[in-house]
Design a protein around this motif. Structure first.
Motif, PDB file in Angstrom:
ATOM      1  N   GLU A 167       0.847  -1.196   0.000  1.00 42.93           N
ATOM      2  CA  GLU A 167       0.000   0.000   0.000  1.00 42.93           C
ATOM      3  C   GLU A 167       0.879   1.241   0.000  1.00 42.93           C
ATOM      4  OE1 GLU A 167      -2.153  -1.139   3.616  1.00 42.93           O
ATOM      5  OE2 GLU A 167      -3.960  -1.316   2.377  1.00 42.93           O
ATOM      6  N   ARG A 168       0.369   2.319  -0.540  1.00 41.80           N
ATOM      7  CA  ARG A 168       1.161   3.549  -0.612  1.00 41.80           C
ATOM      8  C   ARG A 168       0.599   4.643   0.285  1.00 41.80           C
ATOM      9  NH1 ARG A 168       4.114   0.675  -1.262  1.00 41.80           N
ATOM     10  NH2 ARG A 168       5.191  -0.053  -3.136  1.00 41.80           N
ATOM     11  N   THR A 219       1.590   7.644   4.672  1.00 39.74           N
ATOM     12  CA  THR A 219       2.148   7.236   3.387  1.00 39.74           C
ATOM     13  C   THR A 219       3.300   6.279   3.627  1.00 39.74           C
ATOM     14  OG1 THR A 219       3.700   9.084   3.320  1.00 39.74           O
ATOM     15  CG2 THR A 219       1.531   9.432   2.306  1.00 39.74           C
ATOM     16  N   LEU A 220       3.562   5.462   2.646  1.00 41.09           N
ATOM     17  CA  LEU A 220       4.651   4.494   2.723  1.00 41.09           C
ATOM     18  C   LEU A 220       5.385   4.474   1.394  1.00 41.09           C
ATOM     19  CD1 LEU A 220       6.125   2.208   4.281  1.00 41.09           C
ATOM     20  CD2 LEU A 220       4.453   0.624   3.285  1.00 41.09           C
ATOM     21  N   ASP A 221       6.696   4.628   1.448  1.00 51.39           N
ATOM     22  CA  ASP A 221       7.547   4.543   0.256  1.00 51.39           C
ATOM     23  C   ASP A 221       8.575   3.450   0.515  1.00 51.39           C
ATOM     24  OD1 ASP A 221       9.429   4.839  -1.789  1.00 51.39           O
ATOM     25  OD2 ASP A 221       9.228   7.007  -1.846  1.00 51.39           O
ATOM     26  N   THR A 222       8.301   2.270   0.020  1.00 51.45           N
ATOM     27  CA  THR A 222       9.196   1.134   0.294  1.00 51.45           C
ATOM     28  C   THR A 222      10.533   1.282  -0.428  1.00 51.45           C
ATOM     29  OG1 THR A 222       8.087  -0.124  -1.443  1.00 51.45           O
ATOM     30  CG2 THR A 222       7.359  -0.494   0.825  1.00 51.45           C
ATOM     31  N   SER A 223      10.564   2.024  -1.528  1.00 55.22           N
ATOM     32  CA  SER A 223      11.846   2.212  -2.232  1.00 55.22           C
ATOM     33  C   SER A 223      12.800   3.073  -1.411  1.00 55.22           C
ATOM     34  CB  SER A 223      11.604   2.854  -3.597  1.00 55.22           C
ATOM     35  OG  SER A 223      11.138   4.185  -3.469  1.00 55.22           O
ATOM     36  N   LYS A 224      12.234   3.990  -0.624  1.00 52.65           N
ATOM     37  CA  LYS A 224      13.056   4.843   0.242  1.00 52.65           C
ATOM     38  C   LYS A 224      13.053   4.346   1.679  1.00 52.65           C
ATOM     39  CE  LYS A 224      12.305   9.070  -2.446  1.00 52.65           C
ATOM     40  NZ  LYS A 224      11.775  10.458  -2.442  1.00 52.65           N
ATOM     41  N   LYS A 225      12.319   3.283   1.931  1.00 50.46           N
ATOM     42  CA  LYS A 225      12.206   2.746   3.288  1.00 50.46           C
ATOM     43  C   LYS A 225      11.798   3.858   4.256  1.00 50.46           C
ATOM     44  CE  LYS A 225      15.197  -1.315   3.003  1.00 50.46           C
ATOM     45  NZ  LYS A 225      15.329  -1.349   1.539  1.00 50.46           N
TER      46      LYS A 225
END
Lengths: 114, 112
Positions: free
Chosen positions: B53-54, B64-70
């Motif tokens: 989820e974003r 918000t969640l940005d898995t690429s930037k952890k």
């Protein structure tokens, strides 16, 4: 449901004494967790149980600490002998499982070892 | 050891303003959660966002969640004095048999 119930709320004991903290999780929750909170170290996971079985106790500081969960509705955290550096707030939490759901925390036990 | 680290450590705002707190973490996660702790009380679960989820909303909360930037952020809109508390992010490793690991938190003060 009354939520996660911890007792006692406050405990003051002398160094060297045995301390037992108690926790009643929410009925139907399969996972139970013990955390310790201090200003210096923040919230530390001590141990957790799934279906009454200890899964990860790598956070237990040393052999003076032990935890049990004899049934689904009760857990204890014991410190024997207690030391001043054990002074902290100890939280118990429960959840439907250890990963996919939020945790419900008790109000904590504030332990002071003098 | 802490998995998540919140930023800033402390935040002071006026009622009605928005508050934004950030969280960074180190390893691959299953989900990320935000909790609130009022002084002298236990932690209260606010919101859970899964790794696929974003963005997620709950009332005045937006995560918000940005898995690429952890990294993750918690936005509280139109803050109230009652929002004064410490806010913690917590993560679950993407590995079976692990439990929530908490950051050290952000202390939010909302003055009226």
């Amino acid at each position: 449901d009354a939520g996660v119930i911890q007792s006692p709320r406050h405990e003051v004991t002398e160094m060297g004494q045995e301390v037992t903290l108690r926790c009643k999780p929410i009925s139907g929750h399969n996972s139970l967790f013990w955390y310790r909170q201090t200003m210096m170290r923040g919230l530390e996971l001590l141990i957790y149980f799934n279906n009454n079985v200890p899964i990860d106790d790598s956070g237990m500081p040393e052999d003076r600490f032990s935890a049990k969960m004899p049934n689904a509705s009760f857990s204890t955290l014991k410190i024997q002998p207690s030391e001043p550096r054990d002074s902290a707030v100890y939280f118990c939490a429960s959840s439907l499982d250890n990963q996919a759901y939020g945790y419900t925390f008790g109000s904590g036990t504030r332990l002071t070892v003098v | 050891s802490q998995q998540g680290e919140e930023d800033p450590q402390a935040l002071s705002i006026q009622e009605g303003e928005n508050a934004t707190m950030n969280c960074s973490y180190k390893t691959s996660i299953n989900n990320l959660q935000w909790y609130r702790q009022n002084s002298g009380r236990g932690l209260v679960h606010l919101i859970l966002i899964r790794s696929n989820e974003r963005e997620k909303h709950s009332g005045r909360l937006r995560v918000t969640l940005d898995t690429s930037k952890k990294s993750s952020s918690l936005l509280i809109t139109a803050s109230r004095a009652a929002d004064t508390a410490s806010y913690f992010c917590a993560t679950v490793h993407n590995q079976a048999g692990t439990a929530l690991i908490f950051g050290k938190g952000t202390t939010l003060s909302v003055s009226s």
